[in-house]
Design a protein around this motif. Structure first.
Motif, PDB file in Angstrom:
ATOM      1  N   SER A   2       0.810  -1.207   0.000  1.00 38.86           N
ATOM      2  CA  SER A   2       0.000   0.000   0.000  1.00 38.86           C
ATOM      3  C   SER A   2       0.845   1.259   0.000  1.00 38.86           C
ATOM      4  O   SER A   2       0.339   2.346  -0.138  1.00 38.86           O
ATOM      5  CB  SER A   2      -0.887   0.001   1.232  1.00 38.86           C
ATOM      6  OG  SER A   2      -0.075  -0.151   2.360  1.00 38.86           O
ATOM      7  N   SER A   3       2.160   1.104   0.182  1.00 43.58           N
ATOM      8  CA  SER A   3       2.981   2.299   0.297  1.00 43.58           C
ATOM      9  C   SER A   3       3.586   2.720  -1.041  1.00 43.58           C
ATOM     10  O   SER A   3       4.586   3.399  -1.082  1.00 43.58           O
ATOM     11  CB  SER A   3       4.089   2.064   1.323  1.00 43.58           C
ATOM     12  OG  SER A   3       4.883   0.982   0.898  1.00 43.58           O
ATOM     13  N   GLN A   4       2.983   2.285  -2.116  1.00 43.42           N
ATOM     14  CA  GLN A   4       3.442   2.728  -3.432  1.00 43.42           C
ATOM     15  C   GLN A   4       3.338   4.248  -3.525  1.00 43.42           C
ATOM     16  O   GLN A   4       2.462   4.842  -2.923  1.00 43.42           O
ATOM     17  CB  GLN A   4       2.528   2.120  -4.523  1.00 43.42           C
ATOM     18  CG  GLN A   4       2.702   0.632  -4.703  1.00 43.42           C
ATOM     19  CD  GLN A   4       4.102   0.244  -5.099  1.00 43.42           C
ATOM     20  OE1 GLN A   4       4.646   0.782  -6.036  1.00 43.42           O
ATOM     21  NE2 GLN A   4       4.715  -0.654  -4.357  1.00 43.42           N
TER      22      GLN A   4
ATOM     23  N   ALA B 234      -3.570   4.040  -1.634  1.00 45.83           N
ATOM     24  CA  ALA B 234      -3.704   2.626  -1.988  1.00 45.83           C
ATOM     25  C   ALA B 234      -4.535   2.479  -3.259  1.00 45.83           C
ATOM     26  O   ALA B 234      -5.622   1.880  -3.239  1.00 45.83           O
ATOM     27  CB  ALA B 234      -4.334   1.853  -0.831  1.00 45.83           C
ATOM     28  N   ARG B 302      -1.525   5.774   5.229  1.00 43.64           N
ATOM     29  CA  ARG B 302      -0.431   4.903   4.771  1.00 43.64           C
ATOM     30  C   ARG B 302       0.170   4.149   5.957  1.00 43.64           C
ATOM     31  O   ARG B 302       0.442   2.955   5.883  1.00 43.64           O
ATOM     32  CB  ARG B 302       0.633   5.756   4.079  1.00 43.64           C
ATOM     33  CG  ARG B 302       1.699   4.954   3.363  1.00 43.64           C
ATOM     34  CD  ARG B 302       2.682   5.874   2.652  1.00 43.64           C
ATOM     35  NE  ARG B 302       2.053   6.630   1.582  1.00 43.64           N
ATOM     36  CZ  ARG B 302       2.384   7.884   1.261  1.00 43.64           C
ATOM     37  NH1 ARG B 302       3.302   8.524   1.941  1.00 43.64           N
ATOM     38  NH2 ARG B 302       1.789   8.497   0.260  1.00 43.64           N
ATOM     39  N   ARG B 303       0.337   4.845   7.069  1.00 37.32           N
ATOM     40  CA  ARG B 303       0.907   4.202   8.262  1.00 37.32           C
ATOM     41  C   ARG B 303      -0.007   3.098   8.769  1.00 37.32           C
ATOM     42  O   ARG B 303       0.455   2.044   9.199  1.00 37.32           O
ATOM     43  CB  ARG B 303       1.119   5.240   9.362  1.00 37.32           C
ATOM     44  CG  ARG B 303       2.163   6.305   9.025  1.00 37.32           C
ATOM     45  CD  ARG B 303       2.140   7.443  10.039  1.00 37.32           C
ATOM     46  NE  ARG B 303       2.505   6.949  11.361  1.00 37.32           N
ATOM     47  CZ  ARG B 303       3.757   6.894  11.805  1.00 37.32           C
ATOM     48  NH1 ARG B 303       4.738   7.341  11.054  1.00 37.32           N
ATOM     49  NH2 ARG B 303       4.028   6.427  13.001  1.00 37.32           N
ATOM     50  N   LEU B 305      -2.143   1.295   7.008  1.00 34.79           N
ATOM     51  CA  LEU B 305      -2.121   0.150   6.088  1.00 34.79           C
ATOM     52  C   LEU B 305      -0.805  -0.617   6.203  1.00 34.79           C
ATOM     53  O   LEU B 305      -0.793  -1.847   6.103  1.00 34.79           O
ATOM     54  CB  LEU B 305      -2.319   0.638   4.646  1.00 34.79           C
ATOM     55  CG  LEU B 305      -3.713   1.202   4.339  1.00 34.79           C
ATOM     56  CD1 LEU B 305      -3.750   1.795   2.937  1.00 34.79           C
ATOM     57  CD2 LEU B 305      -4.784   0.129   4.489  1.00 34.79           C
ATOM     58  N   ASP B 306       0.281   0.112   6.440  1.00 31.08           N
ATOM     59  CA  ASP B 306       1.597  -0.532   6.533  1.00 31.08           C
ATOM     60  C   ASP B 306       1.894  -1.076   7.930  1.00 31.08           C
ATOM     61  O   ASP B 306       2.966  -1.610   8.171  1.00 31.08           O
ATOM     62  CB  ASP B 306       2.696   0.469   6.163  1.00 31.08           C
ATOM     63  CG  ASP B 306       2.676   0.823   4.688  1.00 31.08           C
ATOM     64  OD1 ASP B 306       1.917   0.168   3.956  1.00 31.08           O
ATOM     65  OD2 ASP B 306       3.398   1.756   4.287  1.00 31.08           O
ATOM     66  N   LYS B 307       0.964  -0.891   8.849  1.00 33.41           N
ATOM     67  CA  LYS B 307       1.177  -1.256  10.259  1.00 33.41           C
ATOM     68  C   LYS B 307       2.472  -0.631  10.772  1.00 33.41           C
ATOM     69  O   LYS B 307       3.253  -1.267  11.483  1.00 33.41           O
ATOM     70  CB  LYS B 307       1.188  -2.776  10.428  1.00 33.41           C
ATOM     71  CG  LYS B 307      -0.128  -3.412   9.990  1.00 33.41           C
ATOM     72  CD  LYS B 307      -0.191  -4.875  10.326  1.00 33.41           C
ATOM     73  CE  LYS B 307      -1.554  -5.444   9.937  1.00 33.41           C
ATOM     74  NZ  LYS B 307      -1.631  -6.875  10.002  1.00 33.41           N
ATOM     75  N   ASP B 308       2.703   0.594  10.380  1.00 34.95           N
ATOM     76  CA  ASP B 308       3.905   1.318  10.770  1.00 34.95           C
ATOM     77  C   ASP B 308       3.684   1.903  12.167  1.00 34.95           C
ATOM     78  O   ASP B 308       2.877   2.800  12.350  1.00 34.95           O
ATOM     79  CB  ASP B 308       4.143   2.436   9.733  1.00 34.95           C
ATOM     80  CG  ASP B 308       5.342   3.300  10.070  1.00 34.95           C
ATOM     81  OD1 ASP B 308       5.924   3.122  11.159  1.00 34.95           O
ATOM     82  OD2 ASP B 308       5.689   4.157   9.237  1.00 34.95           O
TER      83      ASP B 308
END
Lengths: 173, 518
Positions: A2-4, B234, B302-303, B305-308
Motif C-alpha cells: 500500500s505504500s506505493q 492505496a 499509509r501508516r 495500512l503498513d502497520k507502521d
C-alpha cells in the motif's frame, strides 16, 4: 503494497501549501491559485484550517491540482511549493515541504517595492507563477475574478513585481 | 447549492465552524435562510417546514446537534410531509471546537438515516439524495460532514443527479403521526424500526455506495473524507466506500469482506463502521486507537495500512490566536484580573481570555454554561471565594442559551448574589461576524425585531443592570464590577462596544437599513 508512491497511474498532482497569519490573505491567494488551475481544465482541490485565524493565529491552505486529485490535503512532507506570507511562519510549515520543494517566502521580496504592502500575498503568487505552466493572462484573469475592482490594479502590479523578482529557494536535498 | 437547486423552502441554523458558510451561500444564491437563536429552535422551525410539506435544511456544528438532540430523537418517529435534512459538521482534530465527538453515533442512537459525503461534488449530490430519502420514507436525514469536506473546495458539476420537483406547502391533519403522546408514540417506534429495516435493504441494493474493484489481497471499507486519502495511498486496493452510513449496507459489507484476504476499515474518528461491521458478525481489521484522535491524512492512512508503529512526526505548533489590538474584551479581562475574579467563561472570541497574557478565564464547557457553572460555584464555595465569582458570556452565546441561566439565577439566587457580564460586541464574532437576535438584523442584514439585553434582564427582575463601554471607560467598568461583587445581589453588567472587525459592516448595514425602501 500500500505504500506505493501516490497517483502513479493518473499523473502526480502538484502540491502547494500557502501559509501565514490571519488577515494576510492566505485564503485569497489560494482562491486565486485554485481558480487559475481550474481555468486550465485541471482537477483542483483546496482545503484549509481557519477556525480562529481572524484573531491573528496561524492559517494555512492546501491547493492541489492535476489530472485527478483525491485528497484535498497535501500529504506531510510532499509540498512541491511552500508559499509563506509571514516570515516567522516558515519554521512552522517547513515540515510540509518535500525534498526538492521550493520555498517562496515574504523575506524574498522587498515590501517597499510594492504599491501596497498588503498585496504581498499576490506578489508571492507572482514568484510562484514562474514555476507553473499557466499563462500570465490566466493569472491576471483570476486576480480580476477574485478581488474587488478597486484592489485589482494594485494587485496586478504586485503580481508582476513578484514575477520579475525571482523564483524562491529550493530545499537542499 | 444543492439546497437551492432542490427548491428548499427554508434553511435554518446557528453559526459554528465548520458549518457556517452553508446557509450564507444558500442565501447568496437566492434561497431563504435564517439564523435561529440556537440549534434546537433551528431544528424545530425546520420540522414545521417539513410538516407543511415543504423542504427544509438545518445546519449546525457537531456540538450544535447536542442542543438539537431533543427534537431530533422524537421527530425521527413522526411522519414528515416534506423533506428535512439535518447537516451536522464534525470537527475531527478540533480546529475550532471544544470536543471531538463523532456525530455518526447520533444517527444510530436516534434512528435517523445518515449520508456521509466525501467532497464538494458529493456534498451536492448527497443533499439531493437526502431529500429523496427524506420524502420517500417521510423521515429526517442526517448529512454528516467534517472539516475537510466543509472547508475544502473542489469542482462541482450541477445536473449530475435528477432532482424531484418540490411540492406546494400544505397541511394535513394527522394527529397519530405527529402528536407524540405515549399512546401515539408507542406504535410510532416499531413503525420507525420497520422503515429503517426497509432503508437498510434499499441501501444494500441501491444505496449511494461505491465499489472500486482492485486487488483481492487488500480490501478497504471507508466513508467520508477518509475515502480520498485511501484512494490516494492505496490505488491498487479494492474499496467499498459507504455513502449511506446509517442504516449500514451490512450485506454489501459482508460480501466485500469475504471477497478479499485482508479487510480493513479506514474511518475518521470513532470506530463506528468497525462496530457496525462486527455487530453484523463481519470480521474486519480496525485502525490502532491513536488514529482515533485528530484528522486522518494520506500519510496517516499509509501508516495504518503498513502497520507502521514508529512515532508520528511532530507538528510544530502554530501561532496561538489572540485578541485583536483594541478589542473591547481586553479591557474586560484586565478588570477581572485586577479584581482577582474567579471567571466562569463561555464560548466565543472571549474564550481567548484563557490564554496568555490574561489567563483570566477559569472554566469553559459548552454554550451558555458560564451562568449555571458560575451559580454552582457561588453556591458551594466558602463566602470569601464565592463573592469573587463572575460569569462572562458573549452576546450571541447569551441569546443561544444564556437566557435560561438568567432565569435560574432569579429563581435560585446564591446567598452572595451573582454577577453576569454580557460581552456585547454587536456580532457573532468568532464564527465570522454573523447576525443574531440581539443585533436586530437578519442573516441577510435586514432590519428586524431586536432582543435588548438590559430590558430583558430588568424584566426578569435582576436588581442591578448596567450598560458600560469598557473601551471608553475602563476605570468605570472595573469600579462597577467591584461594586457589584461587594453586594449580595444579582447584577448584569453589559459591556457594549462593537467588535472592531465588524464595526465597519455594522455601520454600513445600519446606513442601508435607514434608507427608505422603494
Amino acid at each position: 503494497m500500500s505504500s506505493q508512491p501516490t497517483n502513479v497511474a493518473c499523473g502526480k498532482p502538484t502540491n502547494v501549501v500557502i501559509a501565514g497569519l490571519g488577515g494576510q490573505g492566505v485564503i485569497k491567494a489560494s482562491d486565486i491559485l485554485a481558480d487559475v488551475a481550474f481555468s486550465a481544465g485541471l482537477d483542483v482541490k483546496k482545503s484549509e484550517l481557519h477556525g480562529m485565524s481572524q484573531r491573528g493565529g496561524s492559517v494555512s491552505s492546501d491547493v492541489r491540482f492535476g489530472e485527478r486529485v483525491f485528497s484535498p490535503m497535501v500529504p506531510e512532507g510532499e509540498a512541491d511549493f511552500l508559499v509563506v506570507i509571514a516570515p516567522d511562519q516558515v519554521p512552522v510549515n517547513t515540515w510540509m515541504m518535500g525534498q526538492g520543494g521550493v520555498l517562496i517566502d515574504a523575506s524574498l521580496i522587498d515590501e517597499s517595492s510594492l504599491p501596497n504592502k498588503k498585496s504581498i500575498n499576490v506578489a508571492l503568487l507572482g514568484m510562484l507563477s514562474r514555476h507553473l505552466p499557466f499563462p500570465i493572462e490566466a493569472w491576471n484573469d483570476a486576480i480580476g475574478r477574485n478581488l474587488p475592482e478597486k484592489l485589482q490594479e494594485v494587485n496586478l502590479r504586485a503580481f508582476s513585481i513578484g514575477r520579475a523578482n525571482g523564483q524562491g529557494v529550493e530545499r537542499e536535498g | 447549492m444543492a439546497a437551492y437547486d432542490c427548491g428548499v423552502r427554508l434553511g435554518t441554523g446557528y453559526p459554528g465552524t465548520p458549518s457556517t458558510e452553508i446557509l450564507e451561500t444558500f442565501e447568496a444564491l437566492g434561497g431563504r435562510a435564517q439564523w435561529s437563536p440556537n440549534e434546537k429552535v433551528a431544528l424545530e422551525v425546520a420540522i414545521g417546514v417539513a410538516f407543511a410539506g415543504a423542504r427544509a435544511i438545518v445546519t449546525m456544528k457537531h456540538v450544535g446537534l447536542n442542543v438539537a438532540a431533543d427534537p431530533l430523537f422524537t421527530v425521527a418517529s413522526t411522519r414528515l410531509d416534506g423533506a428535512l435534512v439535518v447537516v451536522s459538521a464534525d470537527d475531527p482534530g478540533m480546529a475550532s471546537s471544544q470536543n471531538e465527538q463523532d456525530n455518526r453515533r447520533y444517527a444510530l442512537a436516534a434512528g435517523v438515516a445518515m449520508l456521509e459525503p466525501s467532497d464538494s461534488q458529493e456534498a451536492y449530490e448527497f443533499t439531493v439524495r437526502a431529500i429523496e430519502i427524506s420524502e420517500r420514507w417521510q423521515v429526517p436525514v442526517l448529512l454528516r460532514m467534517t472539516t475537510r469536506v466543509c472547508h475544502s473546495k473542489s469542482v462541482v458539476r450541477r445536473g449530475t443527479v435528477a432532482i424531484p420537483p418540490p411540492r406546494a406547502a400544505h397541511f394535513e391533519h394527522d394527529l397519530p403521526s405527529r402528536v407524540m403522546i405515549p399512546a401515539y408514540a408507542r406504535p410510532a417506534h416499531p413503525r420507525l424500526r420497520k422503515k429503517l429495516a426497509e432503508m437498510a435493504a434499499w441501501n444494500d441494493e441501491a444505496g449511494p455506495n461505491q465499489l472500486i474493484p482492485g486487488s483481492t489481497k487488500l480490501g478497504i471499507i471507508t466513508s467520508g473524507a477518509a475515502f480520498l486519502h485511501v484512494r490516494e495511498v492505496a490505488p491498487e486496493a479494492s474499496v467499498l466506500k459507504i455513502g449511506m452510513t446509517y442504516p449500514l449496507p451490512a450485506e454489501r459489507m459482508r460480501a466485500f469482506a469475504a471477497s478479499v484476504e485482508r479487510c480493513i476499515v479506514i474511518e475518521e474518528g470513532d470506530p463506528y463502521l468497525v462496530e457496525g461491521a462486527r455487530a453484523a458478525c463481519i470480521a474486519v481489521e480496525d485502525k490502532p486507537e491513536i488514529y482515533r484522535f485528530g484528522e486522518l491524512t494520506s500519510a496517516r492512512v499509509r501508516r495504518i495500512l503498513d502497520k507502521d508503529a514508529s512515532p508520528e512526526p511532530k507538528r510544530v505548533a502554530g501561532k496561538m490566536p489572540a485578541f485583536c489590538p483594541g478589542c473591547p474584551h481586553r479591557s474586560v479581562y484586565t478588570a477581572l484580573k485586577n479584581l482577582d475574579c474567579i471567571v466562569s467563561g463561555d464560548i466565543g472570541c472571549y474564550s481567548l481570555g484563557a490564554l496568555p497574557p490574561f489567563e483570566a478565564m477559569d472554566t469553559m464547557v459548552c454554550m451558555g454554561a458560564s451562568i449555571g457553572i458560575g451559580l454552582g460555584l457561588r453556591l458551594s464555595l466558602p463566602p470569601e471565594a464565592a463573592k469573587r465569582v463572575v460569569s462572562v458570556i458573549g452576546d450571541s452565546t447569551f441569546v443561544h442559551s444564556g437566557i435560561t441561566g438568567l432565569v435560574e439565577m432569579i429563581y435560585n439566587p446564591p446567598e452572595s448574589g451573582h454577577v453576569v457580564v454580557i460581552l456585547d460586541n454587536g456580532t457573532t464574532a468568532m464564527t465570522g461576524l454573523q447576525e443574531h437576535p440581539g443585533t436586530g438584523r437578519t442573516l441577510a442584514h435586514a432590519k428586524t425585531g431586536k432582543v435588548v439585553f438590559e430590558e430583558l434582564a430588568r424584566t426578569l427582575g435582576i436588581q442591578n443592570v448596567y450598560v458600560i463601554d469598557p473601551t471608553a471607560e475602563p476605570e468605570k467598568f472595573q469600579q462597577t464590577i467591584q461594586d457589584c461583587l461587594d453586594r449580595p445581589e444579582l447584577s448584569v453588567v453589559i459591556s457594549r462596544h462593537n467588535c472592531l472587525l465588524a464595526n465597519r459592516w455594522i455601520r454600513e448595514y445600519e446606513r442601508c437599513n435607514e434608507q427608505p425602501t422603494d
